[in-house]
Write a protein that holds these residues in place. Structure first.
Motif, PDB file in Angstrom:
ATOM      1  N   LEU A  34       0.813  -1.222   0.000  1.00  0.00           N
ATOM      2  CA  LEU A  34       0.000   0.000   0.000  1.00  0.00           C
ATOM      3  C   LEU A  34       0.843   1.266   0.000  1.00  0.00           C
ATOM      4  N   VAL A  35       0.272   2.300  -0.617  1.00  0.00           N
ATOM      5  CA  VAL A  35       0.725   3.670  -0.367  1.00  0.00           C
ATOM      6  C   VAL A  35      -0.506   4.414   0.116  1.00  0.00           C
ATOM      7  N   VAL A  36      -0.379   5.097   1.252  1.00  0.00           N
ATOM      8  CA  VAL A  36      -1.523   5.845   1.790  1.00  0.00           C
ATOM      9  C   VAL A  36      -1.238   7.339   1.598  1.00  0.00           C
ATOM     10  N   VAL A  37      -2.222   8.050   1.052  1.00  0.00           N
ATOM     11  CA  VAL A  37      -2.084   9.503   0.857  1.00  0.00           C
ATOM     12  C   VAL A  37      -3.155  10.176   1.709  1.00  0.00           C
ATOM     13  N   VAL A  38      -2.792  11.231   2.426  1.00  0.00           N
ATOM     14  CA  VAL A  38      -3.812  11.890   3.259  1.00  0.00           C
ATOM     15  C   VAL A  38      -3.921  13.390   3.022  1.00  0.00           C
ATOM     16  N   SER A  39      -5.156  13.866   3.184  1.00  0.00           N
ATOM     17  CA  SER A  39      -5.428  15.308   3.268  1.00  0.00           C
ATOM     18  C   SER A  39      -5.183  15.747   4.697  1.00  0.00           C
ATOM     19  N   LEU A 135      -1.052  10.023  11.354  1.00  0.00           N
ATOM     20  CA  LEU A 135      -1.531   8.694  10.945  1.00  0.00           C
ATOM     21  C   LEU A 135      -0.393   7.676  10.957  1.00  0.00           C
ATOM     22  N   SER A 136       0.784   8.090  10.495  1.00  0.00           N
ATOM     23  CA  SER A 136       1.910   7.168  10.482  1.00  0.00           C
ATOM     24  C   SER A 136       2.251   6.722  11.915  1.00  0.00           C
ATOM     25  N   CYS A 137       2.283   7.667  12.859  1.00  0.00           N
ATOM     26  CA  CYS A 137       2.566   7.303  14.261  1.00  0.00           C
ATOM     27  C   CYS A 137       1.449   6.432  14.838  1.00  0.00           C
ATOM     28  N   THR A 138       0.203   6.693  14.435  1.00  0.00           N
ATOM     29  CA  THR A 138      -0.930   5.872  14.906  1.00  0.00           C
ATOM     30  C   THR A 138      -0.740   4.432  14.449  1.00  0.00           C
ATOM     31  N   LEU A 139      -0.402   4.239  13.177  1.00  0.00           N
ATOM     32  CA  LEU A 139      -0.221   2.877  12.648  1.00  0.00           C
ATOM     33  C   LEU A 139       0.937   2.191  13.359  1.00  0.00           C
ATOM     34  N   ASN A 140       2.054   2.910  13.522  1.00  0.00           N
ATOM     35  CA  ASN A 140       3.213   2.309  14.186  1.00  0.00           C
ATOM     36  C   ASN A 140       2.880   1.880  15.604  1.00  0.00           C
ATOM     37  N   SER A 141       2.059   2.682  16.291  1.00  0.00           N
ATOM     38  CA  SER A 141       1.776   2.271  17.670  1.00  0.00           C
ATOM     39  C   SER A 141       0.756   1.134  17.716  1.00  0.00           C
ATOM     40  N   GLN A 142       0.178   0.801  16.538  1.00  0.00           N
ATOM     41  CA  GLN A 142      -0.675  -0.406  16.474  1.00  0.00           C
ATOM     42  C   GLN A 142       0.097  -1.566  15.818  1.00  0.00           C
ATOM     43  N   ASP A 143       1.439  -1.481  15.847  1.00  0.00           N
ATOM     44  CA  ASP A 143       2.328  -2.509  15.283  1.00  0.00           C
ATOM     45  C   ASP A 143       2.192  -2.696  13.770  1.00  0.00           C
ATOM     46  N   VAL A 144       1.790  -1.642  13.086  1.00  0.00           N
ATOM     47  CA  VAL A 144       1.780  -1.686  11.612  1.00  0.00           C
ATOM     48  C   VAL A 144       2.919  -0.772  11.175  1.00  0.00           C
ATOM     49  N   LYS A 145       3.951  -1.381  10.580  1.00  0.00           N
ATOM     50  CA  LYS A 145       5.157  -0.587  10.261  1.00  0.00           C
ATOM     51  C   LYS A 145       4.856   0.447   9.185  1.00  0.00           C
ATOM     52  N   SER A 146       5.100   1.691   9.526  1.00  0.00           N
ATOM     53  CA  SER A 146       4.726   2.770   8.600  1.00  0.00           C
ATOM     54  C   SER A 146       5.791   3.864   8.599  1.00  0.00           C
ATOM     55  N   SER A 147       5.952   4.513   7.449  1.00  0.00           N
ATOM     56  CA  SER A 147       6.880   5.655   7.397  1.00  0.00           C
ATOM     57  C   SER A 147       6.124   6.903   6.978  1.00  0.00           C
ATOM     58  N   TYR A 148       6.643   8.049   7.398  1.00  0.00           N
ATOM     59  CA  TYR A 148       6.033   9.332   7.036  1.00  0.00           C
ATOM     60  C   TYR A 148       6.800   9.867   5.824  1.00  0.00           C
ATOM     61  N   VAL A 149       6.072  10.193   4.743  1.00  0.00           N
ATOM     62  CA  VAL A 149       6.746  10.680   3.531  1.00  0.00           C
ATOM     63  C   VAL A 149       6.265  12.097   3.217  1.00  0.00           C
TER      64      VAL A 149
END
Ligand code: ADP
Ligand code: ASP
Ligand code: MG
Length: 457
Positions: A34-39, A135-149
């Protein structure tokens, strides 16, 4: 590979981010990269623009208060959503760093009274930086590895939007930036990207993160670009205006282009080209009803339905300019000269309707911004300007060859005392547009939508 874009409405509250958005991402990540894009979170871009106005007007107290409210909103969200201590600290210090920088930045604007397009972009982009980090920090704290781009400094300044070089280059840049992120990780990308010539609001306009998502999809050759919002899909009219609006199962890129250009804000019109070029379907989905199939936009031909067209849309704040000139009679090259004047003033024209000695066009700017253009147009003819009009567009490829629908559109409006100021229909007959008074816009959409619904009774 899928691109998921979550709009401001999806990023509206702690509940929508923590429950709806995070759950959708986790479910999708089981099957696809996935790539997640946010407003920005709902209302934040508006607040940033309001703070900028306060700064320009020298009201630094109101400017600071508006920015402190944005800080508070993100702090509160982080407190609820980012349960891991390390990620929470990272998130809060990022929020503080960005808001402190904004206060400093806007104080400078306030004292100098100057604001360049580049500085304006830095302000506008703050909303997406905060929401993407959150959102990236939220995912990481739910053990879903995520990076902020952060896509703030990715576009070379010499590139302008309308050129072929822009498309080729931007897709290459996005690919280089995102490819390493997608492996074993979910990148959360700022829906703002830049810098943009003249600023993103000038170059692209509000809702730019849809365009960013389409560029990501095109760069990574995604299977689908999913635009997650607050409605079940593209509908037969804006559901906030027409009761009983139906979700469309499928529309073509051409239909989506017409609808979004003529006011359906559910998708930014710039999103179409990257998806069309790479032949990637766009799917519009509802974050708050994720089981609904949504609307697919693709290059495939039309689907059968009993309805006479796909959707009705409206665009307000329209000015009609009528140019009357006997010099037009039997003279070649007149129109070229006329449109050269619009091009010189960088005013883009939406609808055109001509007679032999007069021509009407619509532009989406008020007269106050058109004075120089009008002065130059007066050199070639008599000019009449009508402000506060609206374009109503009826769109659907099934209308081609069905002249009676055009007739029904005109008679439905005129039978109900809606004066038609101008009409424009191209020979493909897939977009019938009429211009009406701005005060009659909702009434017109409702009338035409009722006509649409009666076809299937
Ligand atoms: P987001 O915050 O997700 O980007 P937007 O507010 O930009 O959401 O777009 C979604 C809104 O678009 C809907 O709430 C709806 O009111 C509006 N809209 C306008 N025209 C249409 C249409 N034809 N179909 C669906 N929604 C529409
Ligand atoms: N936050 C931006 C806006 O309000 C971008 C977007 O929503 O797509 O326009
Ligand atoms: Mg939007």
């Amino acid at each position: 590979m899928l691109v998921l874009k979550f709009g401001g409405t999806s990023m509206g509250t702690v509940e929508s981010i923590g429950q709806s958005v995070a759950t959708i991402i986790k479910a999708k990540a089981k099957k696809d990269d996935l790539v997640v894009v946010v407003s920005a979170m709902s209302g934040v871009t508006n607040s940033l623009l309001k703070a900028t106005d306060h700064a320009i007007n020298g009201d630094t107290d109101k400017m600071k208060k508006t920015l402190e409210d944005i800080r508070k909103k993100h702090h509160e969200a982080a407190k609820e959503l980012v349960t891991d201590h390390t990620f929470f600290r990272d998130c809060v210090s990022y929020i503080d760093e960005k808001i402190d920088a904004m206060i400093y930045y806007m104080s400078e604007v306030s004292s100098s009274g100057e604001l360049s397009a580049k500085s304006h972009d830095i302000i506008v982009s703050t909303g997406e930086r905060l929401s993407a980090r959150l959102l990236s920090c939220t995912l990481n704290s739910q053990d879903v590895k995520s990076s902020y781009v952060n896509m703030n400094k990715v576009i070379p300044t010499e590139l302008t939007l309308e050129t072929n070089a822009y498309w080729d280059e931007v897709v290459k840049i996005f690919k280089k930036k995102l490819t390493p992120e997608v492996k074993n990780n979910i990148p959360v990308v700022t829906g703002y990207f830049g810098p943009n010539p003249g600023g993103i609001l000038e170059a692209v306009g509000r809702g730019y993160s849809d365009f960013c998502a389409a560029l990501c999809g095109s760069a990574l050759k995604a299977k689908e670009i999913e635009i997650w919002t607050d409605v079940d899909g593209i509908m037969s009219a804006n559901p906030k205006v027409a009761k009983g609006a139906k979700v469309l199962e499928h529309i073509t890129f051409t239909e989506a282009g017409e609808l979004s250009h003529f006011g359906a804000k559910v998708l930014h019109p710039r999103s179409i080209r990257p998806a069309l070029k790479a032949d990637i379907p766009i799917r519009i989905l509802n974050t708050f009803n994720p089981e609904a199939p949504g609307t697919v936009i693709s290059g495939k031909p039309k689907t059968q339905s009993c309805y006479p067209f796909k959707s009705i849309t409206s665009k307000e704040g329209i000015t009609v300019i009528r140019i009357c000139s006997l010099r037009m009679l039997l003279v070649h090259g007149f129109l070229a000269k006329l449109f050269e004047i619009f091009a010189r003033h960088e005013v883009s024209v939406d609808l055109v309707s001509t007679a032999e000695a007069s021509l009407s066009v619509t532009v989406d700017q008020p007269t106050s911004k058109l004075r120089k253009l009008i002065k130059d147009l007066e050199e070639i003819g008599t000019i009449h300007v009508m402000e506060n009009k609206a374009i109503i567009s009826v769109v659907g490829e099934e209308m081609s060859g069905e002249n009676y629908i055009q007739g029904q559109i005109m008679s439905t409006l005129s039978d109900n005392k809606v004066k038609i100021e101008m009409t424009s229909v191209d020979s493909s007959l897939m977009n019938v547009s009429v211009v009406v008074d701005g005060a009659k816009v909702d009434k017109s959409v409702k009338l035409l939508h009722d006509m649409f619904l009666t076809h299937c009774k």
